[in-house]
Design an enzyme around this catalytic site. Structure first.
Site, mmCIF file in Angstrom:
data_model
loop_
_atom_site.group_PDB
_atom_site.id
_atom_site.type_symbol
_atom_site.label_atom_id
_atom_site.label_comp_id
_atom_site.label_asym_id
_atom_site.label_seq_id
_atom_site.Cartn_x
_atom_site.Cartn_y
_atom_site.Cartn_z
ATOM 1 N N HIS A 99 70.568 47.096 -35.474
ATOM 2 C CA HIS A 99 69.264 47.717 -35.202
ATOM 3 C C HIS A 99 68.492 47.901 -36.499
ATOM 4 C CE1 HIS A 99 72.406 50.774 -35.669
ATOM 5 N NE2 HIS A 99 71.500 51.488 -36.314
ATOM 6 N N HIS A 101 65.704 50.074 -38.341
ATOM 7 C CA HIS A 101 64.986 51.355 -38.311
ATOM 8 C C HIS A 101 63.568 51.145 -38.842
ATOM 9 C CE1 HIS A 101 68.564 54.191 -38.015
ATOM 10 N NE2 HIS A 101 69.177 53.105 -38.441
HETATM 11 P P1 AMP Z 1 72.841 53.769 -37.830
HETATM 12 O O1 AMP Z 1 73.394 54.898 -38.659
HETATM 13 O O2 AMP Z 1 71.968 52.832 -38.631
HETATM 14 O O3 AMP Z 1 73.911 53.070 -37.017
HETATM 15 O O4 AMP Z 1 71.834 54.462 -36.846
HETATM 16 C C1 AMP Z 1 72.110 54.767 -35.513
HETATM 17 C C2 AMP Z 1 70.914 55.546 -35.028
HETATM 18 O O5 AMP Z 1 70.947 55.555 -33.611
HETATM 19 C C3 AMP Z 1 70.889 56.992 -35.496
HETATM 20 O O6 AMP Z 1 69.714 57.206 -36.281
HETATM 21 C C4 AMP Z 1 70.899 57.790 -34.193
HETATM 22 O O7 AMP Z 1 70.064 58.916 -34.254
HETATM 23 C C5 AMP Z 1 70.385 56.767 -33.187
HETATM 24 N N1 AMP Z 1 70.833 56.982 -31.823
HETATM 25 C C6 AMP Z 1 72.104 57.165 -31.381
HETATM 26 N N2 AMP Z 1 72.135 57.320 -30.038
HETATM 27 C C7 AMP Z 1 70.848 57.231 -29.623
HETATM 28 C C8 AMP Z 1 70.211 57.299 -28.346
HETATM 29 N N3 AMP Z 1 70.897 57.516 -27.214
HETATM 30 N N4 AMP Z 1 68.866 57.164 -28.290
HETATM 31 C C9 AMP Z 1 68.146 56.963 -29.424
HETATM 32 N N5 AMP Z 1 68.690 56.874 -30.642
HETATM 33 C C10 AMP Z 1 70.019 57.012 -30.759
#
Ligand code: AMP
Ligand code: ZN
Length: 142
Positions: A99, A101
């Protein structure tokens, strides 16, 4: 993948605040944002690593993320944005569905990246560049 939280979001099995969707990608608000409007752009196909995302899909992710970033700048106090991708646990990847950001930023948002700046010893920079470029060329051509 059946147990992947982001695959479930794409399928609508887990709710999300959708920003954008097309045949290749899905974008939605991060549930725990650095700043309000913080968005995640994901490929619809499950890929753990960005490296396995097909070029067309990765290109679409980058393009749409940048367009969203421009729009986020127009929200309230923001005048810039960061694109960020964590690939692997040591890099901070928590959700194992790649993903991108999109983080809206303002000069007064009180958020600081903990970004250090090392110095290369004499000769090390050229040595590392030669090593990486040779291995990359072998991979891309092989
Ligand atoms: P990463 O640390 O780059 O893997 O980021 C994962 C991101 O996913 C974090 O910033 C979380 O806040 C976000 N996240 C996890 N679960 C959800 C969800 N159900 N809906 C929206 N964002 C999420
Ligand atoms: Zn997934």
């Amino acid at each position: 993948m059946s147990d992947c939280i982001f695959c479930k979001i794409i399928k609508g099995e887990i709710p999300s605040a959708k920003i954008y969707e097309d045949e290749l990608i899905y974008a939605f608000l991060d549930i725990s944002p650095i700043n309000f409007g913080h968005t995640l752009v994901i490929p619809k196909e499950h890929h753990q690593s960005a490296a396995s995302i097909p070029e067309e899909v990765a290109g679409r992710m980058f393009h749409i993320a940048s367009r969203i970033g421009i729009l986020l700048k127009r929200l309230d106090e923001f005048d810039a944005y960061n694109l960020h991708l964590a690939d692997g646990t040591a890099a901070g990847q928590v959700v194992m569905h790649a993903h991108l950001h999109v983080i809206p930023r303002g000069a007064e948002d009180n958020f600081r990246w903990n970004w250090r700046q090392l110095n290369y010893p004499e000769g090390k920079m050229a040595e590392i560049a030669a090593d990486i470029s040779a291995k990359l060329a072998a991979k891309l051509n092989g």
